[in-house]
Design an enzyme around this catalytic site. Structure first.
Site, PDB file in Angstrom:
ATOM      1  N   LYS A 133       0.798  -1.240   0.000  1.00 25.58           N
ATOM      2  CA  LYS A 133       0.000   0.000   0.000  1.00 25.58           C
ATOM      3  C   LYS A 133       0.830   1.290   0.000  1.00 25.58           C
ATOM      4  CE  LYS A 133      -3.923  -2.115   2.310  1.00 25.58           C
ATOM      5  NZ  LYS A 133      -4.823  -2.054   3.464  1.00 25.58           N
ATOM      6  N   ASP A 166      -9.482   2.797   2.373  1.00 22.86           N
ATOM      7  CA  ASP A 166      -9.392   2.277   3.750  1.00 22.86           C
ATOM      8  C   ASP A 166      -9.775   3.326   4.789  1.00 22.86           C
ATOM      9  OD1 ASP A 166      -8.416  -0.298   3.242  1.00 22.86           O
ATOM     10  OD2 ASP A 166      -6.332   0.367   3.204  1.00 22.86           O
ATOM     11  N   ALA A 190       1.772   1.913  13.685  1.00 23.03           N
ATOM     12  CA  ALA A 190       2.052   3.099  12.861  1.00 23.03           C
ATOM     13  C   ALA A 190       2.558   2.675  11.494  1.00 23.03           C
ATOM     14  CB  ALA A 190       3.057   4.007  13.563  1.00 23.03           C
TER      15      ALA A 190
HETATM   16  P1  ATR Z   1      -0.258  -2.443   7.364  1.00 24.13           P
HETATM   17  O1  ATR Z   1      -0.315  -1.907   5.971  1.00 24.13           O
HETATM   18  O2  ATR Z   1      -1.246  -3.561   7.617  1.00 24.13           O
HETATM   19  O3  ATR Z   1      -0.332  -1.379   8.396  1.00 24.13           O
HETATM   20  P2  ATR Z   1       2.569  -2.568   7.946  1.00 24.13           P
HETATM   21  O4  ATR Z   1       2.768  -1.217   7.330  1.00 24.13           O
HETATM   22  O5  ATR Z   1       3.570  -3.652   7.690  1.00 24.13           O
HETATM   23  O6  ATR Z   1       1.174  -3.186   7.514  1.00 24.13           O
HETATM   24  O7  ATR Z   1       2.406  -2.352   9.541  1.00 24.13           O
HETATM   25  C1  ATR Z   1       2.324  -3.399  10.472  1.00 24.13           C
HETATM   26  C2  ATR Z   1       2.173  -2.836  11.896  1.00 24.13           C
HETATM   27  O8  ATR Z   1       2.142  -3.920  12.841  1.00 24.13           O
HETATM   28  C3  ATR Z   1       3.313  -1.932  12.324  1.00 24.13           C
HETATM   29  O9  ATR Z   1       2.821  -0.992  13.236  1.00 24.13           O
HETATM   30  C4  ATR Z   1       4.252  -2.937  13.015  1.00 24.13           C
HETATM   31  O10 ATR Z   1       5.144  -2.367  13.926  1.00 24.13           O
HETATM   32  P3  ATR Z   1       6.607  -1.820  13.418  1.00 24.13           P
HETATM   33  O11 ATR Z   1       6.348  -0.471  12.823  1.00 24.13           O
HETATM   34  O12 ATR Z   1       7.423  -1.771  14.631  1.00 24.13           O
HETATM   35  O13 ATR Z   1       7.092  -2.818  12.398  1.00 24.13           O
HETATM   36  C5  ATR Z   1       3.235  -3.776  13.745  1.00 24.13           C
HETATM   37  N1  ATR Z   1       3.766  -5.103  14.066  1.00 24.13           N
HETATM   38  C6  ATR Z   1       3.990  -6.118  13.206  1.00 24.13           C
HETATM   39  N2  ATR Z   1       4.476  -7.201  13.871  1.00 24.13           N
HETATM   40  C7  ATR Z   1       4.578  -6.830  15.174  1.00 24.13           C
HETATM   41  C8  ATR Z   1       5.016  -7.492  16.363  1.00 24.13           C
HETATM   42  N3  ATR Z   1       5.463  -8.741  16.338  1.00 24.13           N
HETATM   43  N4  ATR Z   1       4.967  -6.790  17.522  1.00 24.13           N
HETATM   44  C9  ATR Z   1       4.510  -5.522  17.571  1.00 24.13           C
HETATM   45  N5  ATR Z   1       4.080  -4.859  16.474  1.00 24.13           N
HETATM   46  C10 ATR Z   1       4.108  -5.491  15.295  1.00 24.13           C
END
Ligand code: ATR
Length: 277
Positions: free
Chosen positions: A47, A103, A129
């Site tokens: 995205k 979205d 975020a």
């Molecule tokens: P989307 O488009 O669905 O938002 P993304 O941009 O990859 O996908 O974002 C995933 C979110 O889940 C982020 O906030 C990520 O945290 P980071 O910015 O630190 O990567 C969070 N996230 C993913 N796996 C995580 C985990 N194991 N623990 C905590 N936060 C997680």
């Protein structure tokens, strides 16, 4: 959901899923354009990157910083851009891709319908975020949320987003930290909860869920994430992300067809496919 909507609108179209490596997103979009696809939806992790790969970015997609829907438009004989679907293929001179974001509006609509929550004046703890978290935070700020508390595993991303909101929406009190008082809503936009073994998406030592009135989880499968199960047991109002999924999809279908989307048929197909009921 989309095929049910397409059938209801009596279009001879098919909605198909393709697994595309992030390094090949540009080629995939170009391929779809050359093959005169009507449009595309994009999901994780495409995205944010898609902004670099479309010819035109719609105002809302630019504002929310992410694209989840593309419409291909062709130039007709007068030079005007029309959706490819509306032009006889042999008359199309040139095609461009236009990126949209459906979205951000979908989360607001789902919060209102599924939680009866009015974002204006609300105090919200937003977890995550990434692309989804950023779009939700910016859209909630635009809607007039009073306070946004942003928490993310990578603290610098929460701080960056808080800075952006502070500059763009000076009326919103925003901090990259857990709240110290009650909140109207906890909104999970992280991927934590997709797997049964996942931890809660917040630190229980730093935030007490019983100080939240409502909890929304963008995750819809499982239907009740560990976060929602915990919230329900302590008496919070809860909703999962199925409503958001439905409304982003319905708006995408409207963008491709120009017709009002058949929400009931789409909801039924979605529930059948996601929950088997
Ligand atoms: P989307 O488009 O669905 O938002 P993304 O941009 O990859 O996908 O974002 C995933 C979110 O889940 C982020 O906030 C990520 O945290 P980071 O910015 O630190 O990567 C969070 N996230 C993913 N796996 C995580 C985990 N194991 N623990 C905590 N936060 C997680």
């Amino acid at each position: 959901m989309q095929n049910a909507g397409i059938a209801e609108l009596q279009l001879n179209w098919r909605y198909l899923a393709f697994d595309v490596h992030p390094d090949e997103l540009g080629e995939a979009i170009l391929g779809a354009k050359i093959m005169k696809f009507v449009g595309l939806n994009l999901t994780v992790p495409h995205k944010l990157m898609a902004l670099q790969h479309v010819d035109v970015v719609d105002e809302a997609a630019r504002q929310w910083g992410a694209i989840n829907t593309i419409r291909f438009e062709g130039q007709d004989r007068t030079g005007a851009w029309q959706p490819v679907a509306e032009l006889p293929p042999e008359t199309i001179q040139k095609i461009r891709s236009v990126g949209f974001n459906t979205d951000a509006d979908a989360i607001i609509r789902s919060l209102r319908e599924d939680l009866k929550l009015e974002p204006r004046g609300a105090s919200i703890l937003l977890l995550g975020a990434g692309g989804a978290g950023q779009a939700a935070a910016l859209r909630l700020a635009q809607e007039g949320a009073a306070q946004l508390h942003l928490v993310n595993r990578t603290q610098s991303k929460a701080e960056e987003l808080a800075g952006l909101i502070g500059r763009s929406y000076p009326g919103v009190r925003v901090a990259a930290a857990y709240p110290k008082a009650r909140v109207d809503l906890v909104l999970n936009a992280t991927s934590l909860g997709l797997k049964p073994e996942d931890a809660l998406p917040f630190d229980p030592a730093r935030f007490d869920l019983s100080s939240a009135s409502a909890v929304y989880d963008m995750i819809y499968r499982p239907a009740e994430s560990p976060l929602l199960a915990t919230a329900r047991k302590i008496g919070c109002q809860t909703a999962n992300g199925l409503g958001m999924l439905l409304y982003q999809g319905a708006k995408a279908l409207e963008i491709w067809t120009g017709s009002s989307p058949p929400i009931a048929a789409m909801r039924k197909a979605l529930e059948q496919n996601v929950y088997g009921r």
